[in-house]
Design a protein around this motif. Structure first.
Motif, PDB file in Angstrom:
ATOM      1  N   SER B   5      43.321 -64.087  80.680  1.00 13.58           N
ATOM      2  CA  SER B   5      43.881 -65.060  79.752  1.00 13.58           C
ATOM      3  C   SER B   5      44.711 -64.366  78.668  1.00 13.58           C
ATOM      4  N   LEU B   6      44.286 -63.154  78.260  1.00 17.24           N
ATOM      5  CA  LEU B   6      45.089 -62.411  77.286  1.00 17.24           C
ATOM      6  C   LEU B   6      46.457 -62.085  77.871  1.00 17.24           C
ATOM      7  N   PHE B   7      46.447 -61.701  79.147  1.00 15.99           N
ATOM      8  CA  PHE B   7      47.695 -61.389  79.833  1.00 15.99           C
ATOM      9  C   PHE B   7      48.591 -62.626  79.861  1.00 15.99           C
ATOM     10  N   HIS B   8      47.946 -63.771  80.068  1.00 15.57           N
ATOM     11  CA  HIS B   8      48.690 -65.023  80.101  1.00 15.57           C
ATOM     12  C   HIS B   8      49.343 -65.306  78.741  1.00 15.57           C
ATOM     13  N   VAL B   9      48.552 -65.071  77.660  1.00 18.51           N
ATOM     14  CA  VAL B   9      49.089 -65.265  76.312  1.00 18.51           C
ATOM     15  C   VAL B   9      50.306 -64.371  76.098  1.00 18.51           C
ATOM     16  N   PHE B  10      50.201 -63.126  76.606  1.00 18.79           N
ATOM     17  CA  PHE B  10      51.275 -62.151  76.426  1.00 18.79           C
ATOM     18  C   PHE B  10      52.549 -62.584  77.152  1.00 18.79           C
ATOM     19  N   THR B  11      52.419 -62.975  78.440  1.00 23.21           N
ATOM     20  CA  THR B  11      53.626 -63.321  79.193  1.00 23.21           C
ATOM     21  C   THR B  11      54.206 -64.662  78.768  1.00 23.21           C
ATOM     22  N   ASN B  12      53.369 -65.499  78.126  1.00 26.36           N
ATOM     23  CA  ASN B  12      53.865 -66.786  77.654  1.00 26.36           C
ATOM     24  C   ASN B  12      55.074 -66.619  76.744  1.00 26.36           C
ATOM     25  N   GLY B  13      54.952 -65.664  75.784  1.00 26.37           N
ATOM     26  CA  GLY B  13      56.059 -65.422  74.865  1.00 26.37           C
ATOM     27  C   GLY B  13      57.246 -64.786  75.547  1.00 26.37           C
ATOM     28  N   LEU B  14      56.961 -63.922  76.554  1.00 27.77           N
ATOM     29  CA  LEU B  14      58.063 -63.235  77.223  1.00 27.77           C
ATOM     30  C   LEU B  14      58.891 -64.195  78.055  1.00 27.77           C
ATOM     31  N   LEU B  15      58.215 -65.116  78.792  1.00 30.25           N
ATOM     32  CA  LEU B  15      58.960 -65.930  79.748  1.00 30.25           C
ATOM     33  C   LEU B  15      58.934 -67.422  79.418  1.00 30.25           C
ATOM     34  N   ASN B  16      57.757 -68.046  79.600  1.00 33.34           N
ATOM     35  CA  ASN B  16      57.706 -69.515  79.525  1.00 33.34           C
ATOM     36  C   ASN B  16      58.205 -70.062  78.202  1.00 33.34           C
ATOM     37  N   GLU B  17      57.769 -69.421  77.107  1.00 32.38           N
ATOM     38  CA  GLU B  17      58.186 -69.933  75.805  1.00 32.38           C
ATOM     39  C   GLU B  17      59.060 -68.919  75.098  1.00 32.38           C
ATOM     40  N   ASN B  18      59.958 -68.294  75.830  1.00 30.05           N
ATOM     41  CA  ASN B  18      60.847 -67.310  75.218  1.00 30.05           C
ATOM     42  C   ASN B  18      61.530 -67.918  73.997  1.00 30.05           C
ATOM     43  N   PRO B  19      61.376 -67.280  72.819  1.00 33.11           N
ATOM     44  CA  PRO B  19      61.849 -67.906  71.581  1.00 33.11           C
ATOM     45  C   PRO B  19      63.329 -68.278  71.623  1.00 33.11           C
ATOM     46  N   THR B  20      64.161 -67.385  72.127  1.00 31.77           N
ATOM     47  CA  THR B  20      65.596 -67.662  72.065  1.00 31.77           C
ATOM     48  C   THR B  20      66.044 -68.666  73.117  1.00 31.77           C
ATOM     49  N   PHE B  21      65.667 -68.403  74.383  1.00 29.10           N
ATOM     50  CA  PHE B  21      66.265 -69.210  75.443  1.00 29.10           C
ATOM     51  C   PHE B  21      65.503 -70.491  75.744  1.00 29.10           C
ATOM     52  N   ARG B  22      64.177 -70.513  75.469  1.00 28.62           N
ATOM     53  CA  ARG B  22      63.438 -71.719  75.790  1.00 28.62           C
ATOM     54  C   ARG B  22      63.164 -72.585  74.552  1.00 28.62           C
ATOM     55  N   LEU B  23      62.803 -71.940  73.425  1.00 27.77           N
ATOM     56  CA  LEU B  23      62.445 -72.729  72.247  1.00 27.77           C
ATOM     57  C   LEU B  23      63.604 -72.885  71.271  1.00 27.77           C
ATOM     58  N   LEU B  24      64.634 -72.032  71.413  1.00 32.12           N
ATOM     59  CA  LEU B  24      65.783 -72.048  70.500  1.00 32.12           C
ATOM     60  C   LEU B  24      65.359 -71.907  69.047  1.00 32.12           C
ATOM     61  N   LEU B  25      64.483 -70.921  68.802  1.00 28.28           N
ATOM     62  CA  LEU B  25      64.073 -70.640  67.425  1.00 28.28           C
ATOM     63  C   LEU B  25      64.704 -69.323  66.988  1.00 28.28           C
TER      64      LEU B  25
END
Lengths: 192, 212
Positions: B5-25
């Protein structure tokens, strides 16, 4: 007087905060679907930025410099801006309810608008005096308002226009902003 | 299970919720400093540092800070770490400090850091919060590096300051001007959205057993 005029033209057109310095992009992209809301945001930002330039000047000149605490600048300024936005909100509610209702929704958003902190930091970096700081803050905010209102009206037309489907949303908005910014670059020769 | 689950938390920011391309923050620093790959990496790492430590401290203090004054609390914590990194960069990397200019103190108002403090660190224990900060920060660094590499290669024919395009290539200098920033990000966003849609479609088709 000439100096002040140069600052005004410089911050409204040549170094427009949104179009050439990328300050305040979040509200620029977020609150620009309708011209009216964009105008409301612009007015709220103008109000807060003028006040913030004034107050951060006093903080810098009479608190941080005499106490040799210049390295606390970022923390001091952001706290002052957050408090200022709160006070403006409370005061507006008491003084003018209609203005509060017009600007109210946008005020809390301004704390995280980097244009406000940006103008405060730029004022001290450029070494502006009190009047220059306030003029710079106000004109930078006017530049922001012009940019966001223009952008919102373009987006309003595009929404009903014939945009390719794959350009919908942010990609299309960013490309529109890019073309606008290209137009603003035309002003760059205005000041030598 | 816990590691997974920690690994999942880590990759979440890298891919699924990438700040620039997915969240536009965090658009302001993204657009402003992405003219050269090296400043993209510098800005990304500075933001990562602030994200990891502010997430950690806010998560430690999550039972102490009262809910109603959490926003000023976050601001003070974040501003402290931004001041630290600002002073460190000024002392050890003066040329980097010159190119990044006021965008380093402006990390304070970067919405990514605020968003992670509010939506993750304030509700989760210390270690996952630090991992979340690291993932988000590295995701931000990767997308900044990508954007600034594209702009530097097309706009000045260089990459990390080294000439990589042949002499016959004429740099398209419009790409490193402010308007080029908007245009490049818009086009990259189109490509990323296209890829995400394609992957989603394939997954759906796979689920329905239409393709192997």
């Amino acid at each position: 007087m000439n100096e002040l005029l140069l600052i005004v033209i410089g911050s409204v057109l040549v170094n427009n905060f949104v179009m050439s310095q990328f300050l305040g992009i979040c509200p620029f992209l977020g609150v620009s679907k309708k011209t009216e809301t964009a105008l409301g945001m612009g007015m709220a930002v103008t109000f807060v930025m003028a006040l913030a330039s004034l107050i951060t000047y006093f903080i810098q000149a009479y608190l941080l410099v005499p106490l040799k605490l210049e390295y606390m600048q970022t923390i001091a300024f952001i706290l002052v801006i957050a408090v200022l936005v709160q006070i403006v909100e409370i005061a507006l509610k008491k003084i003018s309810l209609s203005l509060y209702q017009a600007l109210g929704v946008y005020l809390p958003l301004i704390t995280t608008n980097c244009a406000v902190l940006g103008v405060a930091l730029l004022n001290t970096r450029e070494g502006y005096n009190l009047i220059e700081s306030v003029v710079n803050g106000t004109s930078a905010a006017i530049g922001f308002t012009i940019a966001i209102v223009m952008f919102a009206s373009i987006r309003e037309r595009l929404a009903t226009g014939n945009m390719p489907k794959w350009m919908d949303g942010f990609p299309g908005a960013l490309i529109t902003a890019g073309l606008m910014s290209l137009a603003f670059q035309g002003f760059s020769g205005l000041i030598q | 299970m816990k590691n997974k689950s920690l690994f999942h938390v880590f990759t979440n920011g890298l891919l699924n919720e990438n700040p620039t391309f997915r969240l536009l923050l965090g658009m302001c620093p993204t657009l402003a400093i992405s003219t050269a790959a090296s400043s993209g990496v510098g800005m990304g790492l500075a933001t990562t540092f602030v994200l990891v430590f502010s997430n950690m401290v806010i998560s430690m203090l999550r039972h102490i800070i009262p809910e109603r004054v959490r926003i000023p609390g976050f601001i003070v914590v974040i501003a402290t770490f931004v001041t630290i990194i600002d002073l460190v960069i000024k002392a050890f990397l003066p040329s980097m400090s010159d190119t990044l200019g006021i965008y380093i103190p402006l990390i304070v108002v970067n919405c990514i850091i605020f968003a992670r403090a509010e939506s993750y660190a304030f509700k989760n224990p210390v270690i996952p919060s630090a991992v979340d900060g690291l993932g988000m920060g590295l995701g931000f660094t990767c997308s900044l590096t990508l954007l600034s590499s594209v702009r530097e290669i097309i706009g000045s024919g260089k990459w990390f300051g080294m000439q990589i395009m042949p002499d016959a290539y004429k740099p398209m200098s419009v790409i490193i001007t402010p308007s080029g920033g908007f245009l490049t990000l818009g086009i990259l966003l189109l490509i990323v959205n296209g890829i995400v849609k394609y992957i989603g479609k394939r997954k759906q088709m796979k689920a329905r057993g239409e393709i192997a």
